[in-house]
Design a protein around this motif. Structure first.
Motif, PDB file in Angstrom:
ATOM      1  N   LEU A 160      19.651  -1.664   3.948  1.00 28.82           N
ATOM      2  CA  LEU A 160      20.199  -1.680   2.597  1.00 28.82           C
ATOM      3  C   LEU A 160      21.018  -2.949   2.371  1.00 28.82           C
ATOM      4  O   LEU A 160      20.883  -3.611   1.333  1.00 28.82           O
ATOM      5  CB  LEU A 160      21.043  -0.436   2.334  1.00 28.82           C
ATOM      6  CG  LEU A 160      21.375  -0.224   0.852  1.00 28.82           C
ATOM      7  CD1 LEU A 160      21.354   1.255   0.521  1.00 28.82           C
ATOM      8  CD2 LEU A 160      22.701  -0.822   0.482  1.00 28.82           C
ATOM      9  N   LEU A 161      21.838  -3.320   3.348  1.00 30.55           N
ATOM     10  CA  LEU A 161      22.601  -4.565   3.211  1.00 30.55           C
ATOM     11  C   LEU A 161      21.673  -5.774   3.117  1.00 30.55           C
ATOM     12  O   LEU A 161      21.957  -6.720   2.373  1.00 30.55           O
ATOM     13  CB  LEU A 161      23.584  -4.739   4.373  1.00 30.55           C
ATOM     14  CG  LEU A 161      24.776  -3.792   4.418  1.00 30.55           C
ATOM     15  CD1 LEU A 161      25.700  -4.151   5.586  1.00 30.55           C
ATOM     16  CD2 LEU A 161      25.542  -3.776   3.101  1.00 30.55           C
ATOM     17  N   THR A 221      21.363   7.335  -1.805  1.00 30.54           N
ATOM     18  CA  THR A 221      22.716   7.765  -2.170  1.00 30.54           C
ATOM     19  C   THR A 221      23.551   8.048  -0.927  1.00 30.54           C
ATOM     20  O   THR A 221      24.707   7.627  -0.838  1.00 30.54           O
ATOM     21  CB  THR A 221      22.658   9.015  -3.079  1.00 30.54           C
ATOM     22  OG1 THR A 221      21.922   8.676  -4.260  1.00 30.54           O
ATOM     23  CG2 THR A 221      24.041   9.491  -3.456  1.00 30.54           C
ATOM     24  N   ALA A 222      22.964   8.726   0.055  1.00 27.64           N
ATOM     25  CA  ALA A 222      23.691   9.038   1.291  1.00 27.64           C
ATOM     26  C   ALA A 222      24.059   7.759   2.049  1.00 27.64           C
ATOM     27  O   ALA A 222      25.176   7.629   2.562  1.00 27.64           O
ATOM     28  CB  ALA A 222      22.861   9.954   2.184  1.00 27.64           C
ATOM     29  N   ILE A 223      23.145   6.801   2.100  1.00 28.20           N
ATOM     30  CA  ILE A 223      23.416   5.532   2.782  1.00 28.20           C
ATOM     31  C   ILE A 223      24.510   4.770   2.044  1.00 28.20           C
ATOM     32  O   ILE A 223      25.437   4.235   2.666  1.00 28.20           O
ATOM     33  CB  ILE A 223      22.130   4.680   2.890  1.00 28.20           C
ATOM     34  CG1 ILE A 223      21.082   5.390   3.744  1.00 28.20           C
ATOM     35  CG2 ILE A 223      22.437   3.299   3.472  1.00 28.20           C
ATOM     36  CD1 ILE A 223      19.679   4.798   3.623  1.00 28.20           C
ATOM     37  N   VAL A 224      24.419   4.726   0.724  1.00 26.85           N
ATOM     38  CA  VAL A 224      25.426   4.027  -0.082  1.00 26.85           C
ATOM     39  C   VAL A 224      26.795   4.662   0.119  1.00 26.85           C
ATOM     40  O   VAL A 224      27.804   3.949   0.246  1.00 26.85           O
ATOM     41  CB  VAL A 224      25.029   4.000  -1.579  1.00 26.85           C
ATOM     42  CG1 VAL A 224      26.193   3.564  -2.453  1.00 26.85           C
ATOM     43  CG2 VAL A 224      23.826   3.076  -1.787  1.00 26.85           C
ATOM     44  N   LEU A 271      28.261   3.348   3.251  1.00 21.12           N
ATOM     45  CA  LEU A 271      28.651   1.943   3.115  1.00 21.12           C
ATOM     46  C   LEU A 271      29.862   1.773   2.196  1.00 21.12           C
ATOM     47  O   LEU A 271      30.669   0.867   2.406  1.00 21.12           O
ATOM     48  CB  LEU A 271      27.465   1.104   2.618  1.00 21.12           C
ATOM     49  CG  LEU A 271      26.329   0.925   3.628  1.00 21.12           C
ATOM     50  CD1 LEU A 271      25.098   0.333   2.963  1.00 21.12           C
ATOM     51  CD2 LEU A 271      26.786   0.060   4.800  1.00 21.12           C
ATOM     52  N   LEU A 272      29.999   2.649   1.217  1.00 19.86           N
ATOM     53  CA  LEU A 272      31.202   2.649   0.367  1.00 19.86           C
ATOM     54  C   LEU A 272      32.430   2.994   1.209  1.00 19.86           C
ATOM     55  O   LEU A 272      33.464   2.317   1.132  1.00 19.86           O
ATOM     56  CB  LEU A 272      31.072   3.674  -0.765  1.00 19.86           C
ATOM     57  CG  LEU A 272      30.263   3.289  -1.976  1.00 19.86           C
ATOM     58  CD1 LEU A 272      29.943   4.514  -2.824  1.00 19.86           C
ATOM     59  CD2 LEU A 272      31.009   2.251  -2.801  1.00 19.86           C
ATOM     60  N   ALA A 273      32.290   4.046   2.015  1.00 19.30           N
ATOM     61  CA  ALA A 273      33.405   4.505   2.847  1.00 19.30           C
ATOM     62  C   ALA A 273      33.848   3.443   3.846  1.00 19.30           C
ATOM     63  O   ALA A 273      35.038   3.337   4.152  1.00 19.30           O
ATOM     64  CB  ALA A 273      33.024   5.794   3.573  1.00 19.30           C
ATOM     65  N   MET A 293      27.313  -5.897  -2.516  1.00 18.52           N
ATOM     66  CA  MET A 293      27.930  -6.079  -1.209  1.00 18.52           C
ATOM     67  C   MET A 293      29.313  -6.697  -1.396  1.00 18.52           C
ATOM     68  O   MET A 293      29.496  -7.601  -2.214  1.00 18.52           O
ATOM     69  CB  MET A 293      27.060  -6.989  -0.325  1.00 18.52           C
ATOM     70  CG  MET A 293      27.322  -6.764   1.129  1.00 18.52           C
ATOM     71  SD  MET A 293      26.271  -7.583   2.349  1.00 18.52           S
ATOM     72  CE  MET A 293      24.830  -8.125   1.551  1.00 18.52           C
ATOM     73  N   THR A 294      30.283  -6.207  -0.635  1.00 20.00           N
ATOM     74  CA  THR A 294      31.625  -6.782  -0.645  1.00 20.00           C
ATOM     75  C   THR A 294      31.651  -8.015   0.257  1.00 20.00           C
ATOM     76  O   THR A 294      30.709  -8.265   1.016  1.00 20.00           O
ATOM     77  CB  THR A 294      32.659  -5.771  -0.116  1.00 20.00           C
ATOM     78  OG1 THR A 294      32.338  -5.477   1.251  1.00 20.00           O
ATOM     79  CG2 THR A 294      32.692  -4.500  -0.946  1.00 20.00           C
ATOM     80  N   GLU A 295      32.730  -8.756   0.192  1.00 15.87           N
ATOM     81  CA  GLU A 295      32.872  -9.908   1.095  1.00 15.87           C
ATOM     82  C   GLU A 295      32.873  -9.441   2.550  1.00 15.87           C
ATOM     83  O   GLU A 295      32.260 -10.067   3.413  1.00 15.87           O
ATOM     84  CB  GLU A 295      34.155 -10.689   0.767  1.00 15.87           C
ATOM     85  CG  GLU A 295      34.232 -12.030   1.453  1.00 15.87           C
ATOM     86  CD  GLU A 295      33.036 -12.936   1.172  1.00 15.87           C
ATOM     87  OE1 GLU A 295      32.576 -13.613   2.127  1.00 15.87           O
ATOM     88  OE2 GLU A 295      32.548 -12.980   0.031  1.00 15.87           O
ATOM     89  N   GLU A 296      33.549  -8.340   2.814  1.00 16.24           N
ATOM     90  CA  GLU A 296      33.541  -7.767   4.161  1.00 16.24           C
ATOM     91  C   GLU A 296      32.117  -7.393   4.572  1.00 16.24           C
ATOM     92  O   GLU A 296      31.693  -7.626   5.714  1.00 16.24           O
ATOM     93  CB  GLU A 296      34.433  -6.522   4.212  1.00 16.24           C
ATOM     94  CG  GLU A 296      34.441  -5.826   5.556  1.00 16.24           C
ATOM     95  CD  GLU A 296      35.255  -4.535   5.541  1.00 16.24           C
ATOM     96  OE1 GLU A 296      34.925  -3.654   6.350  1.00 16.24           O
ATOM     97  OE2 GLU A 296      36.197  -4.419   4.746  1.00 16.24           O
ATOM     98  N   GLY A 297      31.362  -6.820   3.640  1.00 13.71           N
ATOM     99  CA  GLY A 297      29.974  -6.464   3.906  1.00 13.71           C
ATOM    100  C   GLY A 297      29.127  -7.686   4.213  1.00 13.71           C
ATOM    101  O   GLY A 297      28.288  -7.664   5.116  1.00 13.71           O
TER     102      GLY A 297
END
Length: 172
Positions: free
Chosen positions: A61-62, A89-92, A95-97, A117-121
């Protein structure tokens, strides 16, 4: 040899090789491709888990988000990963958490969610992707560049053949 002596890790390709007359060459080829793919995928899963405490679906996903700077609608992620919307949805959620992604609703349609994606991601994905490339390189190290070119050409022909076979099947 009794059934208790049978190796539980034997793959389908090896089983077919023991009785090749029972199977067409195309089936043996398919099993060889499947065996190679499974071996590679299992090693990547193991490495991601052991080195990054990460799963292959989250990595995949990333990888899709890395190509989409403006993010992706959840439905598009589902299509690209070829999995159900529920799986995405479950994967997201995971990754949100973990802070790897954000999810926002479109102002004009609150039902449509965009994942970015966040900067950390991005940092985490880059580290994983760099290692992923190394893992693949090690697994393919026994192949010469000419071998890789030849396999790429043959697999291109196979892909064309598979698509044509599917189309012929749909026409009947």
């Amino acid at each position: 040899m009794s059934t208790t002596d049978v190796d539980p890790w034997i793959d389908a390709e090896t089983k077919v090789a023991e009785a090749p007359a029972d199977h067409r060459a195309e089936l043996r080829l398919w099993l060889r491709l499947l065996t190679c793919s499974t071996l590679i995928e299992n090693e990547i899963r193991r490495q991601l888990r052991d080195e990054f405490d990460f799963t292959l679906p989250r990595f995949d996903l990333l990888a899709q988000l890395e190509k989409a700077e403006d993010g992706l609608v959840l439905g598009e992620v589902s299509k690209r990963l070829m999995v159900s919307a529920g799986n995405v949805t479950a994967i997201v959620e995971r990754l949100l958490a973990s802070g790897h992604v954000t999810r926002t609703a479109l102002p004009q349609d609150r039902r449509t969610q965009i994942v970015r994606m966040t900067e950390e991601g991005r940092k985490a994905f880059k580290a994983m992707a760099d290692e992923h490339g190394e893992w693949i390189g090690r697994m393919f190290d026994g192949l010469e560049p000419a071998d890789i070119d030849h396999l790429m050409n043959l697999l291109g022909k196979l892909k064309t053949s598979v698509r044509a076979g599917i189309k012929r099947g749909e026409e009947t």
